[in-house]
Motif scaffolding. Structure first.
Motif, PDB file in Angstrom:
ATOM      1  N   GLY A   9       0.876  -1.449  -0.340  1.00  0.00           N
ATOM      2  CA  GLY A   9       0.149  -0.414  -0.471  1.00  0.00           C
ATOM      3  C   GLY A   9       0.829   1.242   0.042  1.00  0.00           C
ATOM      4  N   GLY A  10       0.285   2.704  -0.099  1.00  0.00           N
ATOM      5  CA  GLY A  10       1.059   3.125  -0.488  1.00  0.00           C
ATOM      6  C   GLY A  10       0.212   4.824  -1.013  1.00  0.00           C
ATOM      7  N   LEU A  11       0.681   5.787  -1.132  1.00  0.00           N
ATOM      8  CA  LEU A  11       0.103   6.718  -1.745  1.00  0.00           C
ATOM      9  C   LEU A  11       0.008   7.692  -3.422  1.00  0.00           C
ATOM     10  CD1 LEU A  11      -1.328   9.581  -0.843  1.00  0.00           C
ATOM     11  CD2 LEU A  11       1.002  10.748  -0.358  1.00  0.00           C
ATOM     12  N   VAL A  12      -0.615   6.795  -3.803  1.00  0.00           N
ATOM     13  CA  VAL A  12      -0.159   7.534  -5.441  1.00  0.00           C
ATOM     14  C   VAL A  12      -1.141   8.034  -6.115  1.00  0.00           C
ATOM     15  CG1 VAL A  12      -2.108   6.120  -5.523  1.00  0.00           C
ATOM     16  CG2 VAL A  12      -0.374   6.041  -7.506  1.00  0.00           C
ATOM     17  N   GLN A  13      -0.659   8.942  -7.252  1.00  0.00           N
ATOM     18  CA  GLN A  13      -2.154  10.079  -7.871  1.00  0.00           C
ATOM     19  C   GLN A  13      -3.128   9.043  -8.363  1.00  0.00           C
ATOM     20  OE1 GLN A  13       1.004  11.951  -9.211  1.00  0.00           O
ATOM     21  NE2 GLN A  13       0.479  13.866  -8.319  1.00  0.00           N
ATOM     22  N   ALA A  14      -4.476   9.578  -8.946  1.00  0.00           N
ATOM     23  CA  ALA A  14      -5.314   9.493  -9.479  1.00  0.00           C
ATOM     24  C   ALA A  14      -4.635   9.092 -11.153  1.00  0.00           C
ATOM     25  CB  ALA A  14      -5.867  10.231  -9.672  1.00  0.00           C
ATOM     26  N   GLY A  15      -5.228   7.199 -11.459  1.00  0.00           N
ATOM     27  CA  GLY A  15      -4.650   7.433 -12.679  1.00  0.00           C
ATOM     28  C   GLY A  15      -2.809   5.901 -12.085  1.00  0.00           C
ATOM     29  N   GLY A  16      -2.688   6.183 -11.468  1.00  0.00           N
ATOM     30  CA  GLY A  16      -1.540   5.973 -11.514  1.00  0.00           C
ATOM     31  C   GLY A  16      -1.793   4.306 -10.920  1.00  0.00           C
ATOM     32  N   ARG A  19       0.440  -2.092  -6.598  1.00  0.00           N
ATOM     33  CA  ARG A  19       0.644  -3.711  -6.918  1.00  0.00           C
ATOM     34  C   ARG A  19       0.454  -4.181  -5.241  1.00  0.00           C
ATOM     35  NH1 ARG A  19       3.317  -8.750  -8.943  1.00  0.00           N
ATOM     36  NH2 ARG A  19       5.346  -8.704  -6.909  1.00  0.00           N
ATOM     37  N   LEU A  20      -1.074  -4.940  -4.022  1.00  0.00           N
ATOM     38  CA  LEU A  20      -0.630  -5.183  -3.003  1.00  0.00           C
ATOM     39  C   LEU A  20      -0.635  -6.963  -3.345  1.00  0.00           C
ATOM     40  CD1 LEU A  20      -4.308  -3.845  -1.386  1.00  0.00           C
ATOM     41  CD2 LEU A  20      -1.917  -2.819  -1.893  1.00  0.00           C
ATOM     42  N   SER A  21       0.512  -6.907  -2.317  1.00  0.00           N
ATOM     43  CA  SER A  21       1.127  -8.471  -1.288  1.00  0.00           C
ATOM     44  C   SER A  21       0.045  -9.316  -0.865  1.00  0.00           C
ATOM     45  CB  SER A  21       2.517  -8.868  -1.935  1.00  0.00           C
ATOM     46  OG  SER A  21       3.052  -8.190  -3.017  1.00  0.00           O
ATOM     47  N   CYS A  22      -0.304  -9.690  -0.635  1.00  0.00           N
ATOM     48  CA  CYS A  22      -1.081 -11.212   0.452  1.00  0.00           C
ATOM     49  C   CYS A  22       0.004 -12.519   0.545  1.00  0.00           C
ATOM     50  CB  CYS A  22      -2.514 -11.319   0.460  1.00  0.00           C
ATOM     51  SG  CYS A  22      -3.378 -12.492   0.968  1.00  0.00           S
ATOM     52  N   ALA A  23       0.777 -12.269   1.699  1.00  0.00           N
ATOM     53  CA  ALA A  23       1.790 -13.089   2.089  1.00  0.00           C
ATOM     54  C   ALA A  23       0.862 -14.226   3.257  1.00  0.00           C
ATOM     55  CB  ALA A  23       3.335 -13.123   2.231  1.00  0.00           C
ATOM     56  N   ALA A  24       0.761 -15.736   3.009  1.00  0.00           N
ATOM     57  CA  ALA A  24       0.373 -16.154   4.034  1.00  0.00           C
ATOM     58  C   ALA A  24       2.056 -17.949   4.154  1.00  0.00           C
ATOM     59  CB  ALA A  24      -0.415 -17.005   2.597  1.00  0.00           C
ATOM     60  N   SER A  25       1.250 -17.481   5.702  1.00  0.00           N
ATOM     61  CA  SER A  25       2.126 -19.151   6.206  1.00  0.00           C
ATOM     62  C   SER A  25       0.918 -20.251   5.968  1.00  0.00           C
ATOM     63  CB  SER A  25       2.093 -18.792   7.790  1.00  0.00           C
ATOM     64  OG  SER A  25       1.429 -18.476   8.519  1.00  0.00           O
ATOM     65  N   MET A  83      -3.693  -3.204  -9.055  1.00  0.00           N
ATOM     66  CA  MET A  83      -4.764  -2.263  -8.910  1.00  0.00           C
ATOM     67  C   MET A  83      -4.066  -0.559  -9.947  1.00  0.00           C
ATOM     68  SD  MET A  83      -5.976  -2.054  -5.594  1.00  0.00           S
ATOM     69  CE  MET A  83      -4.304  -1.018  -4.351  1.00  0.00           C
ATOM     70  N   ASN A  84      -4.623  -0.632 -11.486  1.00  0.00           N
ATOM     71  CA  ASN A  84      -4.510   0.570 -11.969  1.00  0.00           C
ATOM     72  C   ASN A  84      -5.378   1.496 -12.465  1.00  0.00           C
ATOM     73  OD1 ASN A  84      -2.138  -1.478 -12.821  1.00  0.00           O
ATOM     74  ND2 ASN A  84      -3.094  -2.752 -14.575  1.00  0.00           N
ATOM     75  N   GLN A 115      -4.251  -7.712   8.674  1.00  0.00           N
ATOM     76  CA  GLN A 115      -4.100  -6.772   9.627  1.00  0.00           C
ATOM     77  C   GLN A 115      -4.494  -5.232   8.199  1.00  0.00           C
ATOM     78  OE1 GLN A 115      -4.223  -6.790  13.195  1.00  0.00           O
ATOM     79  NE2 GLN A 115      -4.521  -8.704  12.508  1.00  0.00           N
ATOM     80  N   GLY A 116      -4.451  -5.815   7.472  1.00  0.00           N
ATOM     81  CA  GLY A 116      -4.409  -4.880   6.124  1.00  0.00           C
ATOM     82  C   GLY A 116      -3.777  -3.269   5.863  1.00  0.00           C
ATOM     83  N   THR A 117      -3.244  -2.286   4.490  1.00  0.00           N
ATOM     84  CA  THR A 117      -2.501  -1.892   4.367  1.00  0.00           C
ATOM     85  C   THR A 117      -3.529  -0.593   3.771  1.00  0.00           C
ATOM     86  OG1 THR A 117      -0.484  -2.070   2.860  1.00  0.00           O
ATOM     87  CG2 THR A 117      -2.430  -2.909   1.644  1.00  0.00           C
ATOM     88  N   GLN A 118      -2.877   0.343   4.101  1.00  0.00           N
ATOM     89  CA  GLN A 118      -3.450   1.372   2.996  1.00  0.00           C
ATOM     90  C   GLN A 118      -2.850   2.006   2.306  1.00  0.00           C
ATOM     91  OE1 GLN A 118      -5.596   3.850   5.277  1.00  0.00           O
ATOM     92  NE2 GLN A 118      -5.872   4.718   3.677  1.00  0.00           N
ATOM     93  N   VAL A 119      -4.419   2.376   1.678  1.00  0.00           N
ATOM     94  CA  VAL A 119      -4.059   2.906   0.095  1.00  0.00           C
ATOM     95  C   VAL A 119      -5.279   4.146   0.022  1.00  0.00           C
ATOM     96  CG1 VAL A 119      -4.661   2.116  -2.277  1.00  0.00           C
ATOM     97  CG2 VAL A 119      -4.134   0.326  -1.114  1.00  0.00           C
ATOM     98  N   THR A 120      -4.217   5.101  -0.399  1.00  0.00           N
ATOM     99  CA  THR A 120      -4.412   6.103  -0.501  1.00  0.00           C
ATOM    100  C   THR A 120      -4.305   6.453  -2.606  1.00  0.00           C
ATOM    101  OG1 THR A 120      -4.004   7.023   1.709  1.00  0.00           O
ATOM    102  CG2 THR A 120      -4.489   9.054   0.433  1.00  0.00           C
ATOM    103  N   VAL A 121      -5.245   7.505  -2.389  1.00  0.00           N
ATOM    104  CA  VAL A 121      -5.203   7.684  -4.180  1.00  0.00           C
ATOM    105  C   VAL A 121      -5.767   9.391  -4.110  1.00  0.00           C
ATOM    106  CG1 VAL A 121      -6.084   7.844  -6.114  1.00  0.00           C
ATOM    107  CG2 VAL A 121      -5.942   5.988  -5.039  1.00  0.00           C
ATOM    108  N   SER A 122      -4.059  10.594  -4.439  1.00  0.00           N
ATOM    109  CA  SER A 122      -4.675  11.660  -4.140  1.00  0.00           C
ATOM    110  C   SER A 122      -5.393  11.905  -5.898  1.00  0.00           C
ATOM    111  CB  SER A 122      -3.649  12.172  -4.715  1.00  0.00           C
ATOM    112  OG  SER A 122      -2.366  12.229  -5.153  1.00  0.00           O
ATOM    113  N   SER A 123      -6.232  13.286  -5.759  1.00  0.00           N
ATOM    114  CA  SER A 123      -6.693  13.867  -6.697  1.00  0.00           C
ATOM    115  C   SER A 123      -5.984  14.587  -7.305  1.00  0.00           C
ATOM    116  CB  SER A 123      -8.500  14.128  -6.480  1.00  0.00           C
ATOM    117  OG  SER A 123      -8.239  15.272  -5.765  1.00  0.00           O
TER     118      SER A 123
END
Length: 123
Positions: A9-16, A19-25, A83-84, A115-123
């Motif tokens: 997760g992270g901060l990305v501009q709109a249109g960006g 790729r999220l990953s989910c690692a499992a044991s 996520m595109n 536990q989740g990961t934050q995704v923030t998309v700025s306009s």
């Protein structure tokens, strides 16, 4: 027992893209269906995408169809969410979840959650 850890997760501009990953044991991860969900502030958690144990069957929430792609690498015990064309309304905490079954449950009732990961998309 399966433990899930999301990342990417992270901060990305709109249109960006992100790729999220989910690692499992757990040695039996390849026999679990996996889903991605998200929860925006003040809103209920909603389904985003799901994938069967083999990766042969996938499903998406309507608003992400054509923009998001779920995939898995069972050898790496990891599920991905590419996520595109991200939009501000995609901003949320994204969670992965595992279901002890080969196919995703139609009622979205999963057995294990990360536990989740934050995704923030700025306009």
């Amino acid at each position: 027992q399966v433990q899930l850890v999301e990342s990417g997760g992270g901060l990305v501009q709109a249109g960006g893209s992100l790729r999220l990953s989910c690692a499992a044991s757990g040695r039996t991860f390849s026999s679990y269906a996996v889903g991605w969900f998200r929860q925006a502030p003040g809103k209920e958690r909603e389904f985003v995408a799901a994938i069967s144990w083999s990766g042969g069957s996938t499903s998406y929430e309507d608003s992400v169809k054509g923009r998001f792609t779920i995939s898995r690498d069972n050898a790496r015990h990891t599920v991905y969410l590419q996520m595109n064309s991200l939009k501000p309304e995609d901003t949320a905490v994204y969670y992965c979840a595992a279901h002890d079954g080969l196919l995703p449950p139609p009622t979205h009732e999963y057995d294990y959650w990360g536990q989740g990961t934050q995704v923030t998309v700025s306009s």
